[in-house]
Design a protein around this motif. Structure first.
Motif, PDB file in Angstrom:
ATOM      1  N   LEU A 298       0.938  -1.239   0.168  1.00  0.00           N
ATOM      2  CA  LEU A 298       0.266  -0.308  -0.516  1.00  0.00           C
ATOM      3  C   LEU A 298       0.561   1.285  -0.069  1.00  0.00           C
ATOM      4  O   LEU A 298       1.819   1.543   0.590  1.00  0.00           O
ATOM      5  N   MET A 299       1.019   2.268  -1.091  1.00  0.00           N
ATOM      6  CA  MET A 299       1.737   3.307  -1.203  1.00  0.00           C
ATOM      7  C   MET A 299       0.873   4.577  -0.825  1.00  0.00           C
ATOM      8  O   MET A 299      -0.466   4.575  -1.300  1.00  0.00           O
ATOM      9  N   ILE A 300       1.448   5.282  -0.368  1.00  0.00           N
ATOM     10  CA  ILE A 300       0.814   6.619   0.210  1.00  0.00           C
ATOM     11  C   ILE A 300       1.640   7.806   0.293  1.00  0.00           C
ATOM     12  O   ILE A 300       3.347   8.223  -0.016  1.00  0.00           O
ATOM     13  N   LEU A 301       1.135   8.570  -1.062  1.00  0.00           N
ATOM     14  CA  LEU A 301       1.877   9.712  -1.866  1.00  0.00           C
ATOM     15  C   LEU A 301       0.810  11.227  -1.116  1.00  0.00           C
ATOM     16  O   LEU A 301       0.179  11.178  -1.222  1.00  0.00           O
ATOM     17  N   SER A 302       1.816  12.117   0.092  1.00  0.00           N
ATOM     18  CA  SER A 302       1.392  12.501   0.328  1.00  0.00           C
ATOM     19  C   SER A 302       1.025  13.660  -0.296  1.00  0.00           C
ATOM     20  O   SER A 302       1.517  14.262  -1.953  1.00  0.00           O
ATOM     21  N   SER A 303      -0.170  14.729  -0.180  1.00  0.00           N
ATOM     22  CA  SER A 303      -0.418  16.067  -0.845  1.00  0.00           C
ATOM     23  C   SER A 303       0.391  16.477  -1.539  1.00  0.00           C
ATOM     24  O   SER A 303       0.414  17.382  -2.368  1.00  0.00           O
ATOM     25  N   GLY A 304       1.036  17.172  -0.279  1.00  0.00           N
ATOM     26  CA  GLY A 304       1.968  18.062  -0.526  1.00  0.00           C
ATOM     27  C   GLY A 304       3.327  17.712  -1.756  1.00  0.00           C
ATOM     28  O   GLY A 304       4.017  17.788  -2.450  1.00  0.00           O
ATOM     29  N   LEU A 305       4.156  15.930  -1.491  1.00  0.00           N
ATOM     30  CA  LEU A 305       4.485  15.510  -2.552  1.00  0.00           C
ATOM     31  C   LEU A 305       3.984  15.518  -3.564  1.00  0.00           C
ATOM     32  O   LEU A 305       4.874  15.725  -5.268  1.00  0.00           O
ATOM     33  N   VAL A 306       3.367  15.643  -4.113  1.00  0.00           N
ATOM     34  CA  VAL A 306       2.493  15.559  -5.742  1.00  0.00           C
ATOM     35  C   VAL A 306       1.776  16.965  -6.055  1.00  0.00           C
ATOM     36  O   VAL A 306       1.983  17.035  -7.630  1.00  0.00           O
ATOM     37  N   GLU A 307       2.307  17.852  -4.856  1.00  0.00           N
ATOM     38  CA  GLU A 307       1.834  19.039  -5.437  1.00  0.00           C
ATOM     39  C   GLU A 307       3.464  19.600  -6.142  1.00  0.00           C
ATOM     40  O   GLU A 307       3.490  20.272  -6.815  1.00  0.00           O
ATOM     41  N   ASN A 308       4.438  19.176  -5.558  1.00  0.00           N
ATOM     42  CA  ASN A 308       5.787  19.522  -6.076  1.00  0.00           C
ATOM     43  C   ASN A 308       5.912  18.361  -7.536  1.00  0.00           C
ATOM     44  O   ASN A 308       5.335  17.794  -8.355  1.00  0.00           O
ATOM     45  N   GLN A 309       7.043  19.439  -8.231  1.00  0.00           N
ATOM     46  CA  GLN A 309       6.799  19.025  -9.898  1.00  0.00           C
ATOM     47  C   GLN A 309       8.002  17.644  -9.841  1.00  0.00           C
ATOM     48  O   GLN A 309       8.750  17.245  -8.516  1.00  0.00           O
ATOM     49  N   ALA A 351       7.181  16.773   1.647  1.00  0.00           N
ATOM     50  CA  ALA A 351       6.574  15.909   0.761  1.00  0.00           C
ATOM     51  C   ALA A 351       7.212  14.446   1.549  1.00  0.00           C
ATOM     52  O   ALA A 351       8.692  14.428   2.020  1.00  0.00           O
ATOM     53  N   THR A 352       5.767  13.805   1.658  1.00  0.00           N
ATOM     54  CA  THR A 352       5.905  11.973   2.498  1.00  0.00           C
ATOM     55  C   THR A 352       5.624  11.015   1.271  1.00  0.00           C
ATOM     56  O   THR A 352       4.011  11.257   0.811  1.00  0.00           O
ATOM     57  N   MET A 353       5.896   9.858   1.514  1.00  0.00           N
ATOM     58  CA  MET A 353       6.242   8.887   0.770  1.00  0.00           C
ATOM     59  C   MET A 353       5.727   8.063   1.820  1.00  0.00           C
ATOM     60  O   MET A 353       7.128   7.315   2.477  1.00  0.00           O
ATOM     61  N   ILE A 354       4.909   6.732   1.836  1.00  0.00           N
ATOM     62  CA  ILE A 354       4.962   5.876   2.916  1.00  0.00           C
ATOM     63  C   ILE A 354       4.318   4.766   2.238  1.00  0.00           C
ATOM     64  O   ILE A 354       3.629   4.450   1.662  1.00  0.00           O
ATOM     65  N   ILE A 355       5.382   3.784   2.604  1.00  0.00           N
ATOM     66  CA  ILE A 355       4.390   1.656   1.757  1.00  0.00           C
ATOM     67  C   ILE A 355       4.987   0.890   3.582  1.00  0.00           C
ATOM     68  O   ILE A 355       5.558   0.420   3.118  1.00  0.00           O
ATOM     69  N   PHE A 356       2.922   0.825   2.729  1.00  0.00           N
ATOM     70  CA  PHE A 356       2.782  -0.474   4.199  1.00  0.00           C
ATOM     71  C   PHE A 356       3.028  -1.882   3.049  1.00  0.00           C
ATOM     72  O   PHE A 356       2.495  -2.031   2.321  1.00  0.00           O
ATOM     73  N   GLU A 357       3.806  -3.101   3.786  1.00  0.00           N
ATOM     74  CA  GLU A 357       3.748  -3.995   2.604  1.00  0.00           C
ATOM     75  C   GLU A 357       3.467  -5.223   4.004  1.00  0.00           C
ATOM     76  O   GLU A 357       3.701  -5.679   4.778  1.00  0.00           O
ATOM     77  N   VAL A 358       3.128  -5.798   3.495  1.00  0.00           N
ATOM     78  CA  VAL A 358       2.056  -7.015   4.012  1.00  0.00           C
ATOM     79  C   VAL A 358       3.199  -8.680   3.765  1.00  0.00           C
ATOM     80  O   VAL A 358       3.433  -8.284   2.854  1.00  0.00           O
TER      81      VAL A 358
END
Length: 366
Positions: A298-309, A351-358
Motif C-alpha cells: 500500500l503506497m501513500i503519496l502525500s498531498s505535498g509530495l504530488v504538488e511538487n514538480q 514531501a512524504t511517502m509511506i509504503i506498507f507491505e504485508v
C-alpha cells in the motif's frame, strides 16, 4: 512606494507638498475636493497618507462627512495659523480618533520634517553610503554562513535518517520525508498495539494548526483500541479548535489522512480529507475500507509530495512502474524524480511517502 494624497480647496497645497518627492520615497497626488469622486480608489488605499486642507472649513467638513468612512489611509489635517486657530477644529480633534495629526503650513517646511519622517519612509540616499555598504557586507556574510549551516544540517539529516523503517506483526512500514519551503508543512506518525496500526499523515499551512494536530494525536497514544469513535472525535476536536482559533482563514485548510490496519486480517479503514493518494497493489484506492493482501504494498503519496514538480501524474506513474522493487528502492526512485526538478536546497512543499507491505508468509485471520 508610499502614496501621499493631497486634497485642497483650489490646489493651494500642491506646491507645498510636491517637494516631498525630493526627500522621500513617495508619489504625491494632488487634487481638489470637487474632484474626489474621480480618485476614490486612492482614498480607499490603506497604505496611503491623506492630507486634507482645512483652509475652507465648510468645504472640508462637507467632504469629510461624506467620505470619512471611505478613507482607509492615514488622515492628517493641514492648515495655516489662521485656519488652525478654530474651535471647530479643536472639537473635531477631541472627538474623532480617525484623525492622526495636524500640520501647520505657516511654519518653515523643515519644521514639519519629523511628521514626514514618521509617516513616510525616508529615502535610502539619505543614509550614509559607507554605512549602508558595511551593513550589506555584514548581512551577506551572516546569510551565507546561515545557508551553509542549514545545507550542512540537511545533508547530515538525509545521511543519518534517509529512510524510516518499522516492523509490526506481519506488516512493515517504510517511509521517507523531504523538507519543503512552504509554511506549516507535513508530518506523520504511526501508533500500534497488539491488534492494530494507526497512521496519521497531516498537512497544514500554519505552524499553529500543526501544533494543534500533534497535541491531539499525542492523546491517542494511550488508547488500547483505535475505534471509529476515537478517530472521529479527534477529527471533530481538531476542526473545532482550528475554527475557533485566530489563524488566518487562508491558512486553515487541513489535509488529514488516518489509516487503521487490523493486523489479524490486514483490513484497512481510512479517514481522508485533502489530496493524498493511496495505491493498493498499484490500484488507486477510492473506498474507505479495503484489504491489503499478502505480499502486496500500500503506497501513500502525500498531498505535498504530488504538488511538487514534476507533478501528480508522473509521480504516481513512477510509483506504479517500480512497484515490484523493494520499498526502499521505490522511495529512492520517487525522491530522485523529485530532486531532478528541485531548483533550490528544499522542495517547494514538504514531501512524504509511506509504503506498507504485508509479509508474504503472514498468518491472517479469514
Amino acid at each position: 512606494m508610499k502614496k501621499v494624497v493631497v486634497l485642497s480647496e483650489s490646489g493651494e497645497l500642491k506646491k507645498t507638498f510636491l517637494s516631498l518627492e525630493n526627500h522621500y520615497i513617495c508619489e504625491v497626488i494632488t487634487f481638489n475636493y470637487e474632484q474626489s469622486h474621480v480618485f476614490e480608489t486612492l482614498l480607499s488605499d490603506d497604505e496611503s497618507l491623506v492630507l486634507l486642507s482645512i483652509a475652507n472649513w465648510e468645504n472640508f467638513k462637507n467632504f469629510f462627512d461624506v467620505h470619512r468612512m471611505k478613507i482607509n489611509g492615514t488622515v492628517v489635517l493641514v492648515g495655516d495659523n489662521e485656519s488652525l486657530n478654530s474651535s471647530a477644529l479643536k472639537k473635531l480633534c477631541e472627538v474623532d480618533r480617525f484623525l492622526k495629526g495636524v500640520i501647520n503650513t505657516s511654519l518653515d517646511f523643515d519644521m514639519n520634517r519629523p511628521w514626514f519622517n514618521l509617516l513616510i519612509n525616508p529615502q535610502v540616499s539619505s543614509i550614509d553610503q559607507e554605512d549602508l555598504e558595511e551593513v550589506g557586507e555584514n548581512l551577506e556574510r551572516v546569510l551565507g554562513t546561515a545557508l551553509n549551516e542549514l545545507k550542512r544540517l540537511k545533508e547530515v539529516h538525509e545521511k543519518l535518517v534517509p529512510i524510516r523503517e518499522e516492523k509490526f506483526k506481519g506488516l512493515s512500514a517504510t517511509s521517507k520525508f523531504g523538507a519543503g519551503e512552504s509554511a506549516g508543512g507535513e508530518f506523520f506518525d504511526i501508533l500500534s498495539n497488539d491488534r492494530e496500526v494507526l497512521l496519521l499523515l497531516a498537512r497544514s499551512r500554519s505552524y499553529l494548526v500543526s501544533s494543534m494536530i500533534m497535541s491531539g494525536f499525542d492523546e491517542l497514544r494511550s488508547a488500547k483500541h483505535f475505534s471509529d469513535e476515537l478517530v472521529n472525535n479527534f477529527l471533530s476536536k481538531v476542526q473545532s479548535d482550528v475554527d475557533s482559533s485566530k489563524v488566518n482563514e487562508s491558512k486553515r485548510k487541513l489535509d488529514i489522512l488516518f489509516l487503521r490496519v487490523d493486523l489479524k486480517t490486514m483490513k484497512a479503514r481510512t479517514w481522508k480529507s485533502g489530496d493524498s493518494i493511496l495505491l493498493n497493489d498499484s490500484q488507486l484506492v477510492s473506498e474507505s475500507e479495503f484489504t491489503i493482501e499478502r505480499g502486496e504494498k500500500l503506497m501513500i503519496l502525500s498531498s505535498g509530495l504530488v504538488e511538487n514538480q514534476p507533478g501528480k501524474t508522473e509521480l504516481v506513474s513512477k510509483s506504479v512502474e517500480k512497484r515490484s522493487k523493494s520499498c526502499r528502492d521505490i522511495l529512492d526512485e520517487v525522491f530522485y524524480t523529485l530532486k531532478r526538478e528541485k531548483n533550490g536546497m528544499f522542495f517547494s512543499h514538504d514531501a512524504t511517502m509511506i509504503i506498507f507491505e504485508v509479509d508474504k508468509n503472514a498468518i491472517l485471520q479469514i
